[in-house]
Scaffold this motif. Structure first.
Motif, PDB file in Angstrom:
ATOM      1  N   ASN A  49       0.874  -1.293   0.084  1.00  0.00           N
ATOM      2  CA  ASN A  49       0.035   0.106   0.078  1.00  0.00           C
ATOM      3  C   ASN A  49       0.884   1.151  -0.162  1.00  0.00           C
ATOM      4  O   ASN A  49       0.421   2.238  -0.605  1.00  0.00           O
ATOM      5  CB  ASN A  49      -0.982  -0.036   1.267  1.00  0.00           C
ATOM      6  N   THR A  52       1.872   1.930  -3.641  1.00  0.00           N
ATOM      7  CA  THR A  52       0.985   2.386  -4.323  1.00  0.00           C
ATOM      8  C   THR A  52       1.060   4.190  -4.381  1.00  0.00           C
ATOM      9  O   THR A  52       0.679   4.756  -5.532  1.00  0.00           O
ATOM     10  CB  THR A  52      -0.308   2.322  -4.057  1.00  0.00           C
ATOM     11  N   GLU A  53       1.574   4.594  -3.337  1.00  0.00           N
ATOM     12  CA  GLU A  53       1.535   6.369  -3.586  1.00  0.00           C
ATOM     13  C   GLU A  53       2.656   6.682  -4.550  1.00  0.00           C
ATOM     14  O   GLU A  53       2.424   7.382  -5.499  1.00  0.00           O
ATOM     15  CB  GLU A  53       2.103   6.806  -2.045  1.00  0.00           C
ATOM     16  N   LEU A  55       3.493   4.852  -7.176  1.00  0.00           N
ATOM     17  CA  LEU A  55       2.978   4.369  -8.625  1.00  0.00           C
ATOM     18  C   LEU A  55       1.842   5.460  -8.759  1.00  0.00           C
ATOM     19  O   LEU A  55       1.750   5.755 -10.106  1.00  0.00           O
ATOM     20  CB  LEU A  55       2.313   2.889  -8.438  1.00  0.00           C
ATOM     21  N   VAL A  56       1.128   6.012  -8.125  1.00  0.00           N
ATOM     22  CA  VAL A  56       0.083   6.738  -8.405  1.00  0.00           C
ATOM     23  C   VAL A  56       0.829   8.094  -8.772  1.00  0.00           C
ATOM     24  O   VAL A  56       0.096   8.864  -9.935  1.00  0.00           O
ATOM     25  CB  VAL A  56      -0.935   7.177  -7.137  1.00  0.00           C
ATOM     26  N   LEU A 127       2.971  -5.517 -11.168  1.00  0.00           N
ATOM     27  CA  LEU A 127       2.206  -4.422 -11.553  1.00  0.00           C
ATOM     28  C   LEU A 127       1.145  -4.979 -12.744  1.00  0.00           C
ATOM     29  O   LEU A 127       1.770  -5.385 -13.629  1.00  0.00           O
ATOM     30  CB  LEU A 127       2.961  -3.059 -11.729  1.00  0.00           C
ATOM     31  N   GLU A 149      -5.440  -2.554  -5.089  1.00  0.00           N
ATOM     32  CA  GLU A 149      -6.108  -1.578  -6.181  1.00  0.00           C
ATOM     33  C   GLU A 149      -5.088  -0.406  -6.023  1.00  0.00           C
ATOM     34  O   GLU A 149      -4.753   0.087  -4.949  1.00  0.00           O
ATOM     35  CB  GLU A 149      -7.726  -1.205  -5.808  1.00  0.00           C
ATOM     36  N   ILE A 150      -5.153   0.075  -7.252  1.00  0.00           N
ATOM     37  CA  ILE A 150      -4.269   1.544  -7.415  1.00  0.00           C
ATOM     38  C   ILE A 150      -5.174   2.477  -7.990  1.00  0.00           C
ATOM     39  O   ILE A 150      -5.787   2.325  -9.170  1.00  0.00           O
ATOM     40  CB  ILE A 150      -2.935   1.457  -8.317  1.00  0.00           C
ATOM     41  N   ASN A 151      -5.712   3.591  -7.019  1.00  0.00           N
ATOM     42  CA  ASN A 151      -6.532   4.424  -7.620  1.00  0.00           C
ATOM     43  C   ASN A 151      -6.061   5.836  -7.567  1.00  0.00           C
ATOM     44  O   ASN A 151      -5.293   6.134  -6.711  1.00  0.00           O
ATOM     45  CB  ASN A 151      -7.843   4.205  -6.646  1.00  0.00           C
ATOM     46  N   THR A 152      -6.734   6.806  -8.374  1.00  0.00           N
ATOM     47  CA  THR A 152      -6.404   8.150  -8.350  1.00  0.00           C
ATOM     48  C   THR A 152      -7.671   8.822  -8.627  1.00  0.00           C
ATOM     49  O   THR A 152      -8.263   8.761  -9.742  1.00  0.00           O
ATOM     50  CB  THR A 152      -5.294   8.545  -9.448  1.00  0.00           C
ATOM     51  N   TRP A 159      -3.446  -2.311 -10.702  1.00  0.00           N
ATOM     52  CA  TRP A 159      -3.453  -3.349  -9.524  1.00  0.00           C
ATOM     53  C   TRP A 159      -1.869  -3.715  -9.169  1.00  0.00           C
ATOM     54  O   TRP A 159      -1.150  -3.705 -10.219  1.00  0.00           O
ATOM     55  CB  TRP A 159      -4.031  -4.627 -10.030  1.00  0.00           C
TER      56      TRP A 159
END
Length: 481
Positions: A49, A52-53, A55-56, A127, A149-152, A159
């Motif tokens: 998690n 993910t920051e 990657l976002v 990824l 999940e990878i969300n923006t 993912w």
């Protein structure tokens, strides 16, 4: 036998304790393994998690994952941003980045350093884009893997997939698990030893009452009838001790009666034999002449001795359930009336009144041994004749209550004490001086009465009358002919 019982009980308790403890240890160990695996997985999810920051931010800058697909250095930066350790050697492999030839076997792939047996997190994270198309990382997927999940701005952009973690995935975890397993082995061994000690003590405590009973049985078999087992607690072993004490008390009572019986029999036999011996010696020495009166006196003593021996024989048969009985249809009223008429002259000679009261006279026919019933009435009337003071009375009653026939023989004083009412049916028992055998008889008449009534399935008992005297009641079941 004692050691075998102890060993069996010890083994049973030891197996029970050990099985329970080992089951508990196995459950604890399994729970620990599962809990530790969950801990490692949650730790890896938290690191992913954090990743993910980075990657976002990259996606927002590039608007796609294309640069990540060919940027090995950028992937390592993403891992380092989440403090995910990168193993030495070849870096994390990208999708379709120098895949091994398909014709090579798995052993060759392993020897070329593709996937180690215990892979760290950096080699198990991949990824994927929003459509779950692989961009970087190992392509393997498992049902037990975890998707992140990878969300923006509430938009799904990709993912992260984490392959299942092994419990032993790093050196520290491996060392910790091995240490815990060693602790479990030590604890199990200690518990087994403790179970052995506890089982031995508990088996000894459980066998202590049994050993007391065994010791008492040995003493009892050696003739020590006064031995008793201490009674403690309220369980089956306590019941065993109580039953043993009752048995020992009964044996002690029987032994006391046996000795008293031998003493009384020797006395009863010695008295007529001494009289006969004295009479014969007097005749041989010429002191007394062999007249008819002297010979008659000898004959009377011989008859008395014969009656005593016959009574003893009948009681012995009754004890062995071999009392000779011939059941036929008999009228109980007729038997009683006949015996009353037989005893009236003797009663009158002693100044005693003999009465017969029966209501009704009919319906007294039963299946019984008429000879034994006659003997029963003869002994009861003989007892009253011998022990009732002159000027008194004897009354015979017969009742029929549709279930049993009751014979009651009542006389006037003297009576017997309350403690002697049950004992007067014992063999050769002397109640008191007022009803001692100085009046004659062998002292076996009432004992024979009890044997006859019992053989017919009835009961007999005695009780004192208010004005003095004794009442003996015999109850016979009314068995249809």
């Amino acid at each position: 036998m004692r050691s075998r019982i102890f060993v069996k009980l010890l083994i049973t308790l030891l197996l029970s304790f050990s099985s329970i403890v080992m089951f508990i240890l196995i459950i604890i160990n399994s729970s620990f393994q599962q809990g530790f695996a969950n801990y490692l997985q949650q730790k890896e999810i938290r690191l992913a998690n954090d990743m993910t920051e980075f990657l976002v931010q990259h996606y927002q800058q590039q608007k796609s994952w294309k640069l990540m697909q060919h940027n090995h250095k950028l992937w390592e930066e993403a891992l380092e941003s989440a403090n995910i350790s990168i193993p030495p050697g070849p870096g994390p492999r990208r999708a379709h980045d120098n895949p091994p030839p398909k014709h090579l076997p798995q052993q060759e792939e392993s020897s070329r350093g593709a996937l180690p047996p215990h892979r760290p997190l950096a080699m198990r994270i991949s990824l994927y884009d929003a459509e779950k198309k692989l961009f970087f990382g190992p392509p393997d997927q498992s049902v037990t893997g975890h998707w992140i999940e990878i969300n923006t701005q509430k938009q799904l952009i990709g993912w992260l997939y984490l392959s299942p973690t092994e419990l032993i995935g790093e050196q520290l975890a491996n060392s910790f698990v091995e240490q815990q397993q060693q602790n479990f082995i030590v604890i199990a061994a200690a518990v087994m030893l403790l179970s052995l000690v506890v089982a031995a003590i508990w088996a000894q405590l459980l066998l202590r009452p049994v050993n007391r009973v065994i010791y008492a049985v040995h003493k009892l078999s050696a003739g020590q009838y006064d031995i008793r087992v201490p009674v403690r607690g309220n369980d089956e072993l306590t019941g065993l001790a109580l039953n043993f004490n009752r048995m020992a008390e009964a044996l002690q009572q029987n032994e006391r009666l046996r000795r008293q019986w031998l003493t009384d029999i020797s006395h009863e036999l010695r008295t007529p034999l001494a009289v006969i011996s004295g009479e014969v010696e007097a005749l041989l020495d010429g002191i007394r002449q062999p007249t008819k009166e002297n010979i008659t006196s000898l004959q009377e003593e011989i008859i008395a001795l014969t009656h005593l021996i016959e009574d003893l024989h009948q009681l012995a048969m009754a004890d062995n359930d071999a009392l000779d009985l011939h059941f036929t249809e008999c009228d109980l009223y007729s038997i009683i009336e006949h015996q009353v008429q037989m005893f009236k002259p003797r009663m009158k000679m002693k100044n005693l009144q003999l009465k017969l009261k029966t209501e009704p006279k009919e319906g007294c026919k039963i299946s019984a041994d008429s000879r034994r019933i006659s003997q029963l009435m003869s002994n009861l009337l003989e007892n009253s004749l011998r022990y009732t003071d002159p000027g008194g009375s004897v009354e015979v009653q017969l009742y029929n209550d549709t279930k049993q026939l009751t014979i009651v023989v009542s006389d006037t004083k003297p009576g017997v004490s309350n403690t002697d009412q049950e004992k007067i049916f014992d063999r050769l028992y002397c109640a008191d001086k007022s009803r001692s055998r100085s009046a004659g008889g062998s002292g076996l008449g009432l004992a024979i009465c009890k044997a006859i009534v019992t053989a017919h399935g009835g009961i007999i008992f005695a009780e004192n009358l208010n004005g003095g005297g004794l009442r003996i009641t015999a109850q016979l079941p009314l068995i249809p002919v």
